[in-house]
Scaffold this motif. Sequence first.
Motif: not given
Length: 138
Positions: A90-95, A108-109, A129-132
């Motif tokens: 992943p790019t990051r792991i967050v709670p 990218g998108t 591009d923000c679409r599921l």
Amino acid sequence: MTPTVSDAILSGNRQVTDATPDVAEAELSMGAQSEENRDAWDRFIDDTLVEWGRNISILEDENFEPPSAEIINLACTVALDLRDAGGTPPTRIVPDGDGGISFERVDGTSFVSLDIYSDQSIEFLEFDDCRLVSREIL
């Protein structure tokens, strides 16, 4: 027997007509990428998840529920499985603020999220591009 000189003469510079990579180069390239991916997973596991497990209080904040030790352990197991399967890190792991943990990757998108919820359920979401694009309960 003496060698004979042929009348056929090659002239000019040699030119490659079909450039194909050497098999060994491709294997080295894939091996190097696999090693980089594995190292990235190890950093996320050791520097993020294990540190959260050692001191959950660093995640405590008002109106923010940190992940429990069980969720952190589950996230470690999932991360190890993905690492061992050769998955892209992943790019990051967050709670997530509700007692869960999200593994997120942005390219990218494209945005991909693997969410481990406080009830130990796991969901995979993929957006373009923000679409599921895809949603799977694992």
